[in-house]
Design a protein around this motif. Structure first.
Motif, PDB file in Angstrom:
ATOM      1  N   GLY A 139      -4.526  -0.457 -11.068  1.00  0.00           N
ATOM      2  CA  GLY A 139      -4.651   0.718 -10.194  1.00  0.00           C
ATOM      3  C   GLY A 139      -5.341   1.892 -10.848  1.00  0.00           C
ATOM      4  O   GLY A 139      -5.616   2.906 -10.207  1.00  0.00           O
TER       5      GLY A 139
ATOM      6  N   ASP B 229      -0.162  -6.977  -0.614  1.00  0.00           N
ATOM      7  CA  ASP B 229       1.309  -6.898  -0.773  1.00  0.00           C
ATOM      8  C   ASP B 229       1.847  -5.485  -0.597  1.00  0.00           C
ATOM      9  O   ASP B 229       3.021  -5.304  -0.265  1.00  0.00           O
ATOM     10  CB  ASP B 229       1.742  -7.487  -2.132  1.00  0.00           C
TER      11      ASP B 229
ATOM     12  N   ALA C  46      -0.042   2.876  -2.766  1.00  0.00           N
ATOM     13  CA  ALA C  46      -1.029   2.402  -3.749  1.00  0.00           C
ATOM     14  C   ALA C  46      -1.439   3.535  -4.678  1.00  0.00           C
ATOM     15  O   ALA C  46      -1.409   4.707  -4.301  1.00  0.00           O
ATOM     16  CB  ALA C  46      -2.256   1.865  -3.024  1.00  0.00           C
TER      17      ALA C  46
HETATM   18  P1  NAD Z   1      -5.370  -7.371  -6.070  1.00  0.00           P
HETATM   19  O1  NAD Z   1      -6.110  -6.645  -7.127  1.00  0.00           O
HETATM   20  O2  NAD Z   1      -5.604  -6.915  -4.681  1.00  0.00           O
HETATM   21  O3  NAD Z   1      -3.800  -7.261  -6.367  1.00  0.00           O
HETATM   22  C1  NAD Z   1      -3.212  -7.742  -7.572  1.00  0.00           C
HETATM   23  C2  NAD Z   1      -1.921  -6.944  -7.856  1.00  0.00           C
HETATM   24  O4  NAD Z   1      -2.287  -5.632  -8.305  1.00  0.00           O
HETATM   25  C3  NAD Z   1      -1.065  -6.755  -6.615  1.00  0.00           C
HETATM   26  O5  NAD Z   1       0.296  -6.826  -6.953  1.00  0.00           O
HETATM   27  C4  NAD Z   1      -1.420  -5.376  -6.141  1.00  0.00           C
HETATM   28  O6  NAD Z   1      -0.367  -4.728  -5.426  1.00  0.00           O
HETATM   29  C5  NAD Z   1      -1.705  -4.650  -7.460  1.00  0.00           C
HETATM   30  N1  NAD Z   1      -2.674  -3.559  -7.275  1.00  0.00           N
HETATM   31  C6  NAD Z   1      -4.012  -3.660  -7.170  1.00  0.00           C
HETATM   32  N2  NAD Z   1      -4.553  -2.449  -6.964  1.00  0.00           N
HETATM   33  C7  NAD Z   1      -3.515  -1.572  -6.943  1.00  0.00           C
HETATM   34  C8  NAD Z   1      -3.423  -0.175  -6.759  1.00  0.00           C
HETATM   35  N3  NAD Z   1      -4.511   0.593  -6.560  1.00  0.00           N
HETATM   36  N4  NAD Z   1      -2.209   0.404  -6.780  1.00  0.00           N
HETATM   37  C9  NAD Z   1      -1.098  -0.331  -7.001  1.00  0.00           C
HETATM   38  N5  NAD Z   1      -1.121  -1.670  -7.186  1.00  0.00           N
HETATM   39  C10 NAD Z   1      -2.313  -2.275  -7.143  1.00  0.00           C
HETATM   40  O7  NAD Z   1      -5.742  -8.912  -6.252  1.00  0.00           O
HETATM   41  P2  NAD Z   1      -5.361 -10.180  -5.382  1.00  0.00           P
HETATM   42  O8  NAD Z   1      -3.936 -10.064  -4.907  1.00  0.00           O
HETATM   43  O9  NAD Z   1      -5.773 -11.331  -6.175  1.00  0.00           O
HETATM   44  O10 NAD Z   1      -6.320 -10.118  -4.108  1.00  0.00           O
HETATM   45  C11 NAD Z   1      -5.956  -9.551  -2.849  1.00  0.00           C
HETATM   46  C12 NAD Z   1      -7.157  -9.557  -1.918  1.00  0.00           C
HETATM   47  O11 NAD Z   1      -8.173  -8.703  -2.468  1.00  0.00           O
HETATM   48  C13 NAD Z   1      -7.793 -10.917  -1.757  1.00  0.00           C
HETATM   49  O12 NAD Z   1      -8.189 -11.067  -0.416  1.00  0.00           O
HETATM   50  C14 NAD Z   1      -8.993 -10.884  -2.652  1.00  0.00           C
HETATM   51  O13 NAD Z   1     -10.003 -11.733  -2.208  1.00  0.00           O
HETATM   52  C15 NAD Z   1      -9.391  -9.439  -2.534  1.00  0.00           C
HETATM   53  N6  NAD Z   1     -10.154  -8.895  -3.684  1.00  0.00           N
HETATM   54  C16 NAD Z   1     -11.135  -8.022  -3.385  1.00  0.00           C
HETATM   55  C17 NAD Z   1     -11.864  -7.439  -4.404  1.00  0.00           C
HETATM   56  C18 NAD Z   1     -12.911  -6.444  -4.041  1.00  0.00           C
HETATM   57  O14 NAD Z   1     -12.956  -5.998  -2.911  1.00  0.00           O
HETATM   58  N7  NAD Z   1     -13.775  -6.064  -4.968  1.00  0.00           N
HETATM   59  C19 NAD Z   1     -11.564  -7.727  -5.743  1.00  0.00           C
HETATM   60  C20 NAD Z   1     -10.515  -8.590  -6.018  1.00  0.00           C
HETATM   61  C21 NAD Z   1      -9.803  -9.173  -4.970  1.00  0.00           C
END
Ligand code: NAD
Length: 371
Positions: free
Chosen positions: A265, A294, A301
């Motif tokens: 984050g 999630d 966030a």
């Molecule tokens: P994710 O990075 O979305 O989440 C992983 C973990 O990190 C989760 O528990 C989430 O709650 C936490 N997290 C991430 N960013 C946060 C924030 N700003 N604040 C608090 N917690 C945070 O990765 P994932 O779960 O593997 O992927 C979820 C979706 O996002 C999928 O559909 C994936 O394809 C997509 N994705 C998109 C990108 C992008 O747009 N560049 C990059 C990675 C994944």
């Protein structure tokens, strides 16, 4: 002339953290007296929903971005769109085509850990008493992911698969110039990462790095083999300033850097195209993390990765360095004051758990005191 940007909030937490980032951008533009002309467009799942699953990257989004100095991107994807055909899924159908369309060949990912957050890093805290701040500059459009021939065939009745790692000297020069320029704006130390003891592409990489270095006499450059770089990152990340490396090595090392930083984050990223005459780049700026389904919709966030994406955009695409410095300082002051979104909160003494909007308000407040 105003700076023109397109804002693509996307899915999940994207729109939530983008709201905070835009407030911060608005505040610094007033304080540092520059104008931003922004327009917001659909991308990812939001675009699929609006176009009846036709495309995650509408033509209008591309056309608006073509007229802009930079793209401020949120994140895309989520369970709702995971079963669509792969070519129209949000990441594959929007992110990768955007990178290709705009020739974004340089990926910049900071791996940093503020002194107040070292407990969240898996690196032993006594090794990083003051945190660390490393920038990984990764070549994004060449190397083994794209080299030809690649494929699979039977040889002597046995399946064989092969990939080709190939680099042109000009590709290596281009990414090295990005890295040297980034180092000039930081601590002026650059580590070029290769595997020149084994790979022909790395021998060319190292020769080229030594040639380009002559043009940047203020920057101290050294070379590390990639295996050693991976070790140094967990042993003494605070000894490194800027790393530059090819696509495959950078893919792995930048994820290692995200891991040792302790929280997704907090981490922004930039993908840059060719430098313009004024030394600035067209770029796309986004958090390193994804759409976090999630926690989406709950307003909890951490907006800092998106806010720091604004800071990178100001630095690399808009040339507003003072505003970028002010944002970085305001984020650090906010973390130093003990305010934490859920991803950072440990319950330790001095910490206060807050939500996305409260974190935004605290950064804005600190911005007015920031140098
Ligand atoms: P994710 O990075 O979305 O989440 C992983 C973990 O990190 C989760 O528990 C989430 O709650 C936490 N997290 C991430 N960013 C946060 C924030 N700003 N604040 C608090 N917690 C945070 O990765 P994932 O779960 O593997 O992927 C979820 C979706 O996002 C999928 O559909 C994936 O394809 C997509 N994705 C998109 C990108 C992008 O747009 N560049 C990059 C990675 C994944």
């Amino acid at each position: 002339m105003p700076h023109t940007i397109t804002v693509l909030p996307g899915d999940g937490i994207g729109p939530e953290v983008m709201d905070v980032a835009l407030e911060v951008l608005d505040a610094v533009s007033t304080r540092f007296d520059f104008e931003i002309s922004s327009s917001t467009h659909l991308v990812g799942g939001a675009a699929l929903d609006a176009t009846n699953n036709e495309t995650p990257l509408p033509r209008e989004t591309i056309e608006a971005s073509e007229k802009a100095d930079a793209i401020l991107f949120g994140s895309v994807g989520g369970p709702k769109w995971e079963n669509l055909a792969p070519e129209i899924q949000p990441e594959r159908g929007a992110l990768l085509p955007l990178r290709k369309h705009f020739g974004l060949f340089a990926n910049l990912r900071p791996g940093s850990c503020l002194p107040a957050l070292t407990h969240a890093s898996p690196v032993k805290n006594e090794l990083i008493p003051n945190g660390f701040d490393v920038l990984c500059v990764r070549e994004l459009t060449g190397g083994i992911y794209f080299g030809e021939p690649k494929g699979r065939e039977d040889r002597n009745d046995e399946p064989v698969a092969f990939d080709t790692m190939v680099y042109k000297k000009s590709e290596i020069e281009n990414i090295l110039h990005v890295a040297f320029k980034a180092a000039m704006g930081r601590d002026k130390r650059l580590t070029s990462v290769d595997k020149a003891n084994v790979l022909a592409t790395s021998v060319l990489w190292r020769e080229t790095a030594n040639e380009v270095a002559v043009q940047y006499p203020e920057v101290t450059m050294d070379h590390l083999y990639v295996d050693n770089a991976a070790m140094q990152l967990v042993k003494r990340p605070d000894s490194l300033d800027v790393l530059v490396t090819e696509n495959l090595f950078g893919d792995i090392l930048s994820d290692e850097m995200a891991m040792i930083s302790g929280s997704l984050g907090m981490l922004p990223s930039a993908s840059l195209g060719e430098a313009k005459n004024n030394g600035l780049y067209f770029g796309m700026y986004e958090p390193s993390g994804g759409s976090a389904p999630d926690i989406a919709g709950q307003g909890i966030a951490n907006p800092i990765a998106q806010v720091l994406s604004v800071s990178m955009m100001l630095r690399y695409s808009l040339g507003e360095t003072a505003a970028a410095d002010a944002i970085d300082a305001a984020v650090q002051a906010t973390i130093d004051s003990g305010l934490r979104t859920g991803d950072l909160f440990t319950g330790a003494e001095g910490e206060t758990k807050i939500n996305t909007a409260e974190m935004g308000a605290a950064i804005l407040k600190n911005l007015s005191y920031a140098p």
